[in-house]
Every structure is written in C-alpha cells, then in structure tokens.
Write a protein that holds these residues in place. Sequence first.
Motif, PDB file in Angstrom:
ATOM      1  N   TYR A 206      53.840 107.985  66.908  1.00 31.06           N
ATOM      2  CA  TYR A 206      55.017 107.443  66.232  1.00 31.06           C
ATOM      3  C   TYR A 206      55.219 108.233  64.944  1.00 31.06           C
ATOM      4  CZ  TYR A 206      55.443 103.592  69.468  1.00 31.06           C
ATOM      5  OH  TYR A 206      55.649 102.850  70.603  1.00 31.06           O
ATOM      6  N   ASN A 288      54.093  93.634  67.497  1.00 32.19           N
ATOM      7  CA  ASN A 288      54.062  95.088  67.484  1.00 32.19           C
ATOM      8  C   ASN A 288      55.042  95.669  68.502  1.00 32.19           C
ATOM      9  OD1 ASN A 288      52.834  97.940  68.054  1.00 32.19           O
ATOM     10  ND2 ASN A 288      51.784  97.206  66.212  1.00 32.19           N
ATOM     11  N   ASP A 289      55.126  95.045  69.667  1.00 28.50           N
ATOM     12  CA  ASP A 289      56.031  95.530  70.703  1.00 28.50           C
ATOM     13  C   ASP A 289      57.491  95.438  70.265  1.00 28.50           C
ATOM     14  OD1 ASP A 289      53.929  96.144  72.358  1.00 28.50           O
ATOM     15  OD2 ASP A 289      54.132  94.366  73.633  1.00 28.50           O
ATOM     16  N   ARG A 292      57.949  98.444  68.185  1.00 25.79           N
ATOM     17  CA  ARG A 292      57.847  99.637  69.027  1.00 25.79           C
ATOM     18  C   ARG A 292      59.135  99.897  69.803  1.00 25.79           C
ATOM     19  NH1 ARG A 292      52.414  99.770  72.536  1.00 25.79           N
ATOM     20  NH2 ARG A 292      53.330 101.797  73.119  1.00 25.79           N
ATOM     21  N   ARG A 293      59.772  98.853  70.254  1.00 24.71           N
ATOM     22  CA  ARG A 293      61.014  99.043  71.012  1.00 24.71           C
ATOM     23  C   ARG A 293      62.072  99.737  70.150  1.00 24.71           C
ATOM     24  NH1 ARG A 293      59.838  94.013  73.830  1.00 24.71           N
ATOM     25  NH2 ARG A 293      61.117  92.759  72.413  1.00 24.71           N
ATOM     26  N   ASP A 296      60.846 103.401  69.803  1.00 23.63           N
ATOM     27  CA  ASP A 296      61.011 104.127  71.069  1.00 23.63           C
ATOM     28  C   ASP A 296      62.470 104.535  71.259  1.00 23.63           C
ATOM     29  OD1 ASP A 296      58.343 103.584  71.428  1.00 23.63           O
ATOM     30  OD2 ASP A 296      58.621 102.110  73.015  1.00 23.63           O
ATOM     31  N   PRO A 318      49.231 100.825  69.628  1.00 26.14           N
ATOM     32  CA  PRO A 318      50.229 100.068  68.859  1.00 26.14           C
ATOM     33  C   PRO A 318      50.746 100.890  67.686  1.00 26.14           C
ATOM     34  CG  PRO A 318      48.160  98.836  69.101  1.00 26.14           C
ATOM     35  CD  PRO A 318      47.882 100.238  69.501  1.00 26.14           C
ATOM     36  N   PHE A 319      51.966 100.623  67.286  1.00 25.65           N
ATOM     37  CA  PHE A 319      52.491 101.248  66.079  1.00 25.65           C
ATOM     38  C   PHE A 319      51.694 100.753  64.876  1.00 25.65           C
ATOM     39  CE2 PHE A 319      55.441 100.714  62.392  1.00 25.65           C
ATOM     40  CZ  PHE A 319      55.475 102.049  62.039  1.00 25.65           C
ATOM     41  N   ASN A 324      50.929 106.930  60.614  1.00 25.39           N
ATOM     42  CA  ASN A 324      52.039 107.613  61.271  1.00 25.39           C
ATOM     43  C   ASN A 324      52.561 108.778  60.431  1.00 25.39           C
ATOM     44  OD1 ASN A 324      53.071 104.791  60.133  1.00 25.39           O
ATOM     45  ND2 ASN A 324      54.667 106.301  59.746  1.00 25.39           N
TER      46      ASN A 324
END
Length: 546
Positions: A206, A288-289, A292-293, A296, A318-319, A324
């Motif tokens: 990321y 986290n998801d 992330r979406r 992404d 995971p981000f 990062n």
Amino acid sequence: MDAVIIGAGFSGLYMLHKLRNEMGLRARVFETGEGVGGTWYWNRYPGARSDSDSYVYGFTFDRDLWESWDWSERYPESHEIRAYLEHVAERFDLYRDITFGTRVVSATFDEDAGSWTVTTDHGETVTATYVISAVGALSVANTPSFPGLEDFAGPTFHTGHWPHDGVDFAGTSVGMIGSGASAVQAVPLIAAQARELTVFQRTANYVVPANNGPVDPEVREARRQDWAGIRARIQRSNFGFELYMQEKGAADVSDEEREALLEDFWERGGFHIWLGAYADIFFSTEANDLVRRFLDRKIREKVHDPETAELLVPKDHPFGAKRNPLDSGYFETFNEPHVHLVDVRTNPIAAITPGGLRLSDGAEYAFDALVLATGFDAMTGPIDRIDLRGRDGRSLREKWAEGPRTYLGLMSHGFPNLFLITGPQSPSVLSNMPVSIEQHVDYIGRIIADLRARGAAVIEPTKEAEDAWCAYNQEIANATLFPTAATWYMGANIPGKPRVFLPNLDFVGPYRAKCDQIAANGWEGFAIDGESTPAGEHVYTWAVAG
C-alpha cells in the motif's frame, strides 16, 4: 574514555553532544562511513528521502538550532538530511571526537573492572565505562543469496549502499528486484532515465501520496515560532507526529463519512490516512477491509492496465501492518510502455544469470544493470554484527538467538552499562525516529548522571523485568493485526530470523511517560550495583495518548 558511541547518525551525534558538551564526559564515536549521517550516509539512491515531514524530522533539543535551519521541501531528500547533520556536527564541534572509516567489531565487559573493552577493525582497543549503540535500525543492507548473483556481467547496485557519485542509467535496460519503500522512491526516477525498466515484485505494498513540494512560507514561519508547542506535542503524541486518531473507528461511521475523510486524507498526503485516521484498522479485520477497499480502488484508478493493477493491489497483509511508503508517481510509472512488472511470488526467481535472471518456470529476462531494492536486516541486524559479550563472556548474539530480549528496548540483562538507542522492543521504527532518539539519549544521559551522583559503577535490567517486558511486548503486538503480516517488523524478510515482533507498541508519548515514572520510582526494573527495585504494574500497562 567514559563512553564509546557506535555510529554517527542522528543518535550518535546527539549522544556525543549530551555526554561531552552537556555533561563534561570523555566520549568517542566510531563510525563505519567516511562522514556523518548514519543510514543517510549510505542511502543515496534516486528519490531517497524521509517519510516524516521535514519540520519534525530533526532535533528539537536546541531552539537556536531549530530556528537556524530551513528545509526546502515537505519531505527532505537524503542529501539535505546529510547537510543538516553536517551542520549539527559543525555547530556543536562534534567532528573532533568522531573516528570515521572505522567499524567496531567487538566489545567485552570486564566484571572485575566494571568497564568495557572495545575493539575496532583497525586493531585499536579502547576501554570505556559505558558503551552506547547508536547503530540505527535500518543500517545493514539485506542482499538475498540468489544463486548466480556473483555471475551477473553488468553492474549491481543495492539501494542501501548506493554509489556516492550517482549512477547514469541513460539508454540502459534495468532490472530491479524489490518493491518496498526504496523501490517506490527510486522507480519513477530510474524509469525516467532507463531505456527499459523491469520490476520484479514479490510483495505488493500500500503506497499513499506524499504530496511533496515546497512548504508555504507562512506555514514555515509559524512552525519556526512554535518551537515549544511543536516539541511538546510530538513528545506526547502516539507516533512523534502532529497526527491524532479519530474518536470513532472505520466500522463505526457511515460509508459516506468514511469515504469523505479518507478522500480528504488522501489529498493531504503523508501518513494522515495511516496514523491520523481510524485506530480500529490496527485491531479489526473488518475495519481494515473498509479502508483497504478505498485504497485498492485508488490503485486501480491510477494504473491503466487491469492485470498490472491487480498485481499492484496488496492481497496478503492488512493496511498499516507495514510502514506504508509515500508515493511520488510510483503507480503511474507502470503506465509507461517501457516499464514492466513481473510477479515473483507465484513464479519465484530461480537464479541470476550473466545477462539477467531466470524464473522458476524457465522464463528469462535480460538487462544491463541490476538494482537490489531488497531492504534491511532491521533492528537486530546492526547489533548482531558486533561481537558483544557481557557477564561470563556471554554473547548478546547468542542470547538473542530466539529474538531480542531487552527492558524498554534500552538495555539487556547481563550486559551492564550497555545502552541501545531506539533498540528492539522500543517504539523506534513505529515513530518519527528523531523524537524517539532524543527521548532515549536524554534518558541515557539521565541514567548516567544519576549513577555518577550516587558513586555507582554499573546498571542493568533485572532478569524478571526483562522477561516481563518481552512477554508484554509480544502480548500487546498479538492483540493487533501487526503479526499477521510477513514484514521486517516481524523479521520475516530474513531467512532463519526468529518471527517475533521487533518494535514496541506503547507509542511515543505513553512510552515516555512510562520511562519517566520508572525513573521517579527509583529506576524500577533496574539493578544498580546489584541493588534493584521491582518494576511496578504500570510498566506493563498498555495505553495510547489522548
């Protein structure tokens, strides 16, 4: 000498100033490089720069120093950081006690004398009461043992040991192995020169926008005048930045509210979206998801070719579980027709050949020059290079065979008067490093001053305090998503290295408060000339700054 300091980066320079100029002790620095700078002395690859905002990426112990230096951009480049540290060394007359081009190979504690004998690669021997490791967390380059590496016919460069006069890639075909922070910074600039660039990626990362550039003069002047306020805020903060987590988590707000905040932080650039957004991304896969979406989608928007975009979208961590990298055109570079991305996770590198490399399926790639952007043996690697021997001749390397064992990331039981500035199991790399460095240097100075005032000879952690700190360190890490990612935080980038969480998650402000309380309570957890005070429960209590 009273003290030997190993390394002349941020840590070593301030430690020398503290001991010699402020405390009147006899101190000497040994530095492998031929100049000051530490990791910045070696890291001169194209695009090398700090990921901390320049106004906090420096010392705050001296107001005149703070006000005397102007950074040219939001994120300082390697050459400017070196110039700053050279300025510090000159301003405080540090050069006369630094020996350059010299590596410390061993240090052995003499129990009868209560002192250390330090030996260099030039055969020089120095005796000192205190040995202070200022070797840094990211100073040992990791060069994977690819079969045939020595047979490659063209030049090979490691980002961590870049030629000081630079490299001209004009008209050449370049192969780069690695896609971490140094690759993210170097790829756009190497691509601008090279006839062809092929990046061999094992792990997608990321990458968030840097939004780098000159700082508004009014903002710069306001910061110059706010030395005391900025200093106090970053010392109390969680990460050494003026960044503060949101009161609500990513999973606690509406999609619209979360999207608006993430978009705002994306445009601001820097670590806002990582360290200034939602705390629950460090604990909850669901939260986290959600973030992330968003990230992404941003990658897919930047990269035109859908297959390349999918390779650049991280799938395995995971981000925020990795530091990062900051982006200055990295993703967009893969839209250029002469830039190629090759996945070596599913099809690993089998060997380096005289003309390029070969993958496991037999596919071969040819190039004129090879760049290894393969990172570092982080945190413990620089310390392991020195043969450190404490009580009974025991090797620190041997003691740490299953992972580092420290108290506060500062000292290790059985190694009296050996201090580790921002060592493993301290906040260190999970912070803006100069803030953590200043705190550790000040604390070491405080310890040594107290020992001298008492007429005491040695200090070291008790085994009980160290064991409890190690267990606590892993306990709080395991409560987060950090251990779920195969990162250098976990030692996962070095074959055979123990998989333990290397930094500490107490964070900058709470860790500082904990250290201050330990001192106020008679140096809890330490033994001074054999007399110890047990560490209180507060030492092993986790909290975050408000």
